[in-house]
Write a protein that holds these residues in place. Sequence first.
Motif, short mmCIF file in Angstrom:
data_model
loop_
_atom_site.label_atom_id
_atom_site.label_comp_id
_atom_site.label_asym_id
_atom_site.label_seq_id
_atom_site.Cartn_x
_atom_site.Cartn_y
_atom_site.Cartn_z
N ARG A 1 21.24 6.43 -15.41
CA ARG A 1 19.87 6.90 -15.63
C ARG A 1 19.32 7.57 -14.37
O ARG A 1 18.70 8.63 -14.43
CB ARG A 1 19.00 5.71 -16.04
N LEU A 2 19.56 6.93 -13.23
CA LEU A 2 19.13 7.50 -11.96
C LEU A 2 19.83 8.84 -11.70
O LEU A 2 19.18 9.82 -11.28
CB LEU A 2 19.43 6.53 -10.82
N GLU A 3 21.12 8.89 -11.95
CA GLU A 3 21.88 10.11 -11.70
C GLU A 3 21.36 11.28 -12.53
O GLU A 3 21.20 12.40 -12.03
CB GLU A 3 23.36 9.87 -11.99
N MET A 4 21.09 11.02 -13.82
CA MET A 4 20.58 12.10 -14.68
C MET A 4 19.20 12.56 -14.23
O MET A 4 18.88 13.75 -14.30
CB MET A 4 20.55 11.62 -16.13
N LEU A 5 18.39 11.63 -13.74
CA LEU A 5 17.07 12.00 -13.24
C LEU A 5 17.20 12.90 -12.02
O LEU A 5 16.54 13.94 -11.91
CB LEU A 5 16.27 10.74 -12.90
N GLN A 6 18.07 12.50 -11.10
CA GLN A 6 18.22 13.25 -9.85
C GLN A 6 18.88 14.61 -10.05
O GLN A 6 18.68 15.53 -9.25
CB GLN A 6 19.00 12.42 -8.83
N ASN A 7 19.65 14.74 -11.15
CA ASN A 7 20.29 16.02 -11.47
C ASN A 7 19.42 16.87 -12.39
O ASN A 7 19.89 17.89 -12.92
CB ASN A 7 21.66 15.78 -12.10
N ASN A 8 18.16 16.41 -12.59
CA ASN A 8 17.19 17.16 -13.40
C ASN A 8 17.63 17.35 -14.85
O ASN A 8 17.23 18.31 -15.51
CB ASN A 8 16.90 18.53 -12.78
N LYS A 9 18.45 16.43 -15.35
CA LYS A 9 18.88 16.50 -16.76
C LYS A 9 17.87 15.84 -17.69
O LYS A 9 17.96 16.00 -18.91
CB LYS A 9 20.25 15.85 -16.90
N ILE A 10 16.96 15.10 -17.13
CA ILE A 10 15.85 14.50 -17.88
C ILE A 10 14.58 14.67 -17.06
O ILE A 10 14.63 14.78 -15.83
CB ILE A 10 16.09 13.00 -18.18
N SER A 11 13.45 14.69 -17.73
CA SER A 11 12.18 14.90 -17.03
C SER A 11 11.76 13.66 -16.25
O SER A 11 11.20 13.77 -15.15
CB SER A 11 11.08 15.28 -18.02
N ALA A 12 12.02 12.48 -16.84
CA ALA A 12 11.56 11.25 -16.21
C ALA A 12 12.45 10.10 -16.64
O ALA A 12 13.22 10.20 -17.60
CB ALA A 12 10.10 10.97 -16.59
N ALA A 13 12.34 9.01 -15.92
CA ALA A 13 13.09 7.79 -16.27
C ALA A 13 12.30 6.58 -15.80
O ALA A 13 11.60 6.63 -14.79
CB ALA A 13 14.46 7.80 -15.61
N THR A 14 12.43 5.51 -16.55
CA THR A 14 11.87 4.24 -16.09
C THR A 14 12.99 3.45 -15.45
O THR A 14 14.03 3.21 -16.08
CB THR A 14 11.23 3.45 -17.25
N LEU A 15 12.78 3.08 -14.19
CA LEU A 15 13.82 2.46 -13.38
C LEU A 15 13.29 1.21 -12.68
O LEU A 15 12.11 1.16 -12.31
CB LEU A 15 14.31 3.43 -12.30
N PRO A 16 14.15 0.22 -12.48
CA PRO A 16 13.76 -0.91 -11.64
C PRO A 16 13.92 -0.52 -10.17
O PRO A 16 14.68 0.38 -9.83
CB PRO A 16 14.78 -2.00 -12.02
N ASP A 17 13.19 -1.20 -9.31
CA ASP A 17 13.49 -1.07 -7.89
C ASP A 17 14.75 -1.88 -7.59
O ASP A 17 14.97 -2.92 -8.22
CB ASP A 17 12.32 -1.58 -7.04
N PRO A 18 15.63 -1.39 -6.69
CA PRO A 18 15.40 -0.34 -5.70
C PRO A 18 15.76 1.07 -6.16
O PRO A 18 15.57 2.01 -5.40
CB PRO A 18 16.31 -0.76 -4.56
N LEU A 19 16.31 1.24 -7.38
CA LEU A 19 16.73 2.58 -7.78
C LEU A 19 15.54 3.52 -7.96
O LEU A 19 15.67 4.72 -7.75
CB LEU A 19 17.58 2.50 -9.05
N ALA A 20 14.38 2.95 -8.33
CA ALA A 20 13.18 3.79 -8.38
C ALA A 20 12.84 4.31 -6.98
O ALA A 20 12.43 5.46 -6.82
CB ALA A 20 12.01 2.99 -8.95
N THR A 21 13.04 3.46 -5.98
CA THR A 21 12.81 3.88 -4.59
C THR A 21 13.73 5.02 -4.19
O THR A 21 13.33 5.97 -3.51
CB THR A 21 13.02 2.68 -3.63
#
Length: 317
Positions: free
Chosen positions: A175-195
Motif C-alpha cells: 500500500r505504501l509503495e503504490m502511494l509513493q509511486n503515485n498509483k493511488i491518490s491516497a492510502a490509510t496507513l499505520p505508523d511508522p509507514l505513514a511517517t
Amino acid sequence: MKKNVVLITIALLLLVLAGCASEKKENTVQKQGQLQNITIGLMPDVDSIPFIIAQEKGYFKEEGITVTLKPFKSAMERDSALQSGNLDGAISDVLAEAFAKAGGFDTVITALTNGSYKLVVNKSETAASVQDLKGKNVAISKNTIIEYVTDRIATEGGLTTTDMNKTVIPQIPARLEMLQNNKISAATLPDPLATVAVKNGGRVINASEQLGINPGVMLFTTKAINEKEQEIQAMYRAYNKAVDYLAREPMDSYIDMVIEKAGFPQDVKGALILPKYKKATAPQQKDIDDVITWMQSRQLIQQKYQYTELVDTRFVR
C-alpha cells in the motif's frame, strides 16, 4: 507363600506412594517454577515497539517468561495464524475480535494498544481536504481497522463512506509503495509507514488520534487465557517496563534496533514521532461500541456484542 504375598503388596504400595509423591512434586514445580512459552503476532506498526523493547531489553526474561514474536504484513495473515493455533495472541483490533466471535472462534481482548492510523495523499496529489478525495482512489485493507478509520475520516470530513473509491491492498508495505509511486491518490496507513509516506512528500489529511479514536487492541485465544494466565500477566509486567523505558529514553538510543527487529524502513529514522504509550489498560467502552455499530451498519456482523463479551480486564489496570 503368604509372607511373599505380603512383601509384594507392600512393595507395590510403596511404588504407588512414590509415584503420587513424584506427581505432587511435579505439579508443585509447574505451579511455582518455569512459565510456559507464549507466541505473539506483531504487525509492522508502532503498536509493536513495546513488545520489541521488552524482548531486546530482557524484560520478558526478568519476568521468567519466553516470548516468541512473529511479524506479519497483513491482518489476514495474522488472523489466519491466530485461528490455526500458531499464535497465543496478537496485536489486532476490535473488528478482528468481533469477526472471530461471529465465526465461532474464541478470542478475547485483553488490553488497548497505542497505534496511529493516518490518511495520507501522495506527493503529486492536489487534494487538501477529505472533500477533495471524492471519487478518487484511496487504498485500504477491507473490513479492517484501516477501513474503519478511513470511513470515520470520510464521515468527519463530510463525505459518505462510498464517496471515495476504496481500493483494496491488504499488505501494508504494498500500500505504501503504490502511494509513493503515485498509483493511488491516497492510502490509510499505520505508523511508522505513514511517517515514511510523509517524509517522502505525502501529506496527512486526517488521523485516528485527531478523531480521538483508538480501536487497536491486544487479542489472546481463549485457550491461552485459560491455560497461560500467569504467562500473560508476566508478559504485561514486562510490557509495562518497556513503556517506562520508552518514556525515559531518547529515541536515538533504540531506533536502530527497532528498525531492524520490526522491519521498518530506514526512512523512519529522524522522522518518526511515537505515540505516548500507556501501560497495559483496558479499552474504553465507547471505542468498542462505535466499532460494533459500524460493523452492524455494514452488515458485517449480526449480533450487537456487549463490552463484557469481547473484553477480559483481569490482566490490566
